[in-house]
Design a protein around this motif. Structure first.
Motif, PDB file in Angstrom:
ATOM      1  N   LEU A  20      47.030  25.780  67.096  1.00 17.42           N
ATOM      2  CA  LEU A  20      47.250  25.166  65.778  1.00 17.42           C
ATOM      3  C   LEU A  20      48.655  25.474  65.265  1.00 17.42           C
ATOM      4  O   LEU A  20      49.340  24.603  64.720  1.00 17.42           O
ATOM      5  N   LEU A  21      49.086  26.698  65.447  1.00 16.89           N
ATOM      6  CA  LEU A  21      50.421  27.091  64.994  1.00 16.89           C
ATOM      7  C   LEU A  21      51.498  26.344  65.766  1.00 16.89           C
ATOM      8  O   LEU A  21      52.489  25.868  65.185  1.00 16.89           O
ATOM      9  N   GLN A  22      51.304  26.224  67.070  1.00 17.18           N
ATOM     10  CA  GLN A  22      52.298  25.496  67.876  1.00 17.18           C
ATOM     11  C   GLN A  22      52.393  24.045  67.426  1.00 17.18           C
ATOM     12  O   GLN A  22      53.489  23.481  67.351  1.00 17.18           O
ATOM     13  N   MET A  23      51.266  23.448  67.055  1.00 22.09           N
ATOM     14  CA  MET A  23      51.281  22.068  66.553  1.00 22.09           C
ATOM     15  C   MET A  23      52.022  21.995  65.215  1.00 22.09           C
ATOM     16  O   MET A  23      52.803  21.062  64.973  1.00 22.09           O
ATOM     17  N   LEU A  24      51.803  22.970  64.364  1.00 19.25           N
ATOM     18  CA  LEU A  24      52.529  22.977  63.082  1.00 19.25           C
ATOM     19  C   LEU A  24      54.034  23.104  63.312  1.00 19.25           C
ATOM     20  O   LEU A  24      54.835  22.453  62.638  1.00 19.25           O
ATOM     21  N   PHE A  25      54.408  23.934  64.256  1.00 16.79           N
ATOM     22  CA  PHE A  25      55.842  24.123  64.509  1.00 16.79           C
ATOM     23  C   PHE A  25      56.498  22.843  65.021  1.00 16.79           C
ATOM     24  O   PHE A  25      57.589  22.488  64.597  1.00 16.79           O
ATOM     25  N   VAL A  26      55.815  22.123  65.936  1.00 16.17           N
ATOM     26  CA  VAL A  26      56.486  20.944  66.507  1.00 16.17           C
ATOM     27  C   VAL A  26      56.419  19.738  65.565  1.00 16.17           C
ATOM     28  O   VAL A  26      57.232  18.826  65.683  1.00 16.17           O
ATOM     29  N   GLU A  27      55.474  19.717  64.635  1.00 16.48           N
ATOM     30  CA  GLU A  27      55.375  18.596  63.689  1.00 16.48           C
ATOM     31  C   GLU A  27      56.514  18.598  62.673  1.00 16.48           C
ATOM     32  O   GLU A  27      56.847  17.567  62.105  1.00 16.48           O
TER      33      GLU A  27
END
Ligand code: SF4
Ligand code: FES
Length: 244
Positions: free
Chosen positions: A92-99
Motif C-alpha cells: 500500500l505504501l509503495q502504491m502511495l509513493f508512486v501515485e
C-alpha cells in the motif's frame, strides 16, 4: 493481581498483549492510548475515523478489518504486527509513493513525514511499482502557506480539520478513481483566495509535505527531526498530533 485501567470497560489482546479499552473505543483508539503502534495514515485521534488508507488493517479473530473503524470488544484476538499484514502495508505504501511525486531528500517534511516514517517502519526500500509522475501544481498564492499537491495522499485530514475545527471548508476532494485530487474551495482554486490562516488547524495537520508554512524551511535540519530521532512506532504523546 492487575489493576484495571481507569475508565476501562474490558480488554482485548493485540499481538498477544492485553489492551484495555473504554466505551466506544475502536481498536486503534484503545491500542494507541495503551502505547501500542498500529500503522495508520488517515486516522487521527481528534477526528472521526475515515477508513480510507487501509494501512491499519488488522486481523480480528482471524478476519481482516480496519483497526480505526472496528470497535474494540472484550475477548477479541487482534493481530497487527505480522509478516503478512506488514507485507500488505508495504505494498500500500509503495502504491502511495508512486501515485504522487515524493522526493524525500528535498522535501521540507522529511523526518517529520508520516508516510516516509511509516515506509521506514515497514522496511520499504524502494517503490517496486513504476512511478506515475503525475502532473500536479504547486500553489504559492497564500502569503503564509505553500501548497504542494505533488505529495497529497488524500487522507482528508485537512478537509476535516478545516470544516470541523476551523469552520472554513477551505479544502475538498474532487474527481474519481486515479483522478481523485485535493481541491481548494475558492473561485480561482487558489489558496490565496480563501480565508485560511497560518494558525488554522488545517495548516498543521497534513501528515505529509503538502501544506507547509512559508519562511520556516529547514529551520530544523534533516537528521534532527521527529522521526529521524525515533521511529514512528515509538509511543509518544506528541506523535499523534500531526503538527510536526
Ligand atoms: Fe491529507 Fe495533506 Fe492531502 Fe490534506 S493535503 S488530504 S492533509 S495529504
Ligand atoms: Fe485506518 Fe487509514 S488509518 S484506514
Amino acid at each position: 493481581m492487575t489493576t484495571a485501567a481507569p475508565g476501562a470497560v474490558g480488554s482485548f489482546s493485540l499481538d498477544g498483549q492485553d489492551v484495555p479499552y473504554q466505551a466506544g473505543d475502536t481498536i486503534m483508539a484503545a491500542a494507541t492510548r495503551a502505547g501500542h503502534y498500529i500503522p495508520h495514515l488517515c486516522w487521527h485521534p481528534d477526528f472521526a475515523p475515515h477508513g480510507s488508507c487501509r494501512l491499519c488493517t488488522v486481523k480480528v479473530d482471524g478476519r481482516a478489518g480496519a483497526a480505526c473503524t472496528v470497535r474494540a470488544a472484550t475477548g477479541q484476538a487482534v493481530q497487527s504486527d505480522t509478516a503478512e499484514l506488514n507485507a500488505q502495508r508495504k505494498t500500500l505504501l509503495q502504491m502511495l509513493f508512486v501515485e504522487g511525486n515524493h522526493f524525500c531528500p528535498s522535501c521540507e517534511k522529511s523526518g517529520n513525514c508520516r508516510l516516509q516514517a511509516t515506509a521506514y517502519q515497514m522496511g520499504m526500500e524502494g517503490p517496486h511499482f513504476e512511478e506515475f509522475y503525475p502532473n500536479r501544481p504547486v500553489d504559492a498564492s497564500h502569503p503564509d502557506l505553500l501548497l504542494d499537491f505533488n505529495r497529497c495522499i488524500l487522507c482528508e485530514l485537512c478537509v476535516r480539520a478545516s470544516a470541523l475545527v476551523d469552520g472554513k471548508n477551505v479544502f475538498a476532494i474532487g474527481g474519481h478513481g486515479i483522478g481523485t485530487h485535493l481541491l481548494v474551495n475558492s473561485d480561482s482554486g487558489q489558496l490565496g483566495d480563501t480565508n485560511m490562516a497560518l494558525a488554522d488547524r488545517a495548516a498543521s495537520i497534513c501528515p505529509v509535505g503538502v501544506i507547509l508554512p512559508k519562511r520556516r524551511g529547514f529551520a530544523i535540519p534533516i537528521g534532527q527531526r521527529q522521526f529521524d530521532l525515533a521511529p514512528i512506532s515509538q509511543p509518544a504523546p506528541t506523535r499523534e498530533d500531526g503538527a510536526s
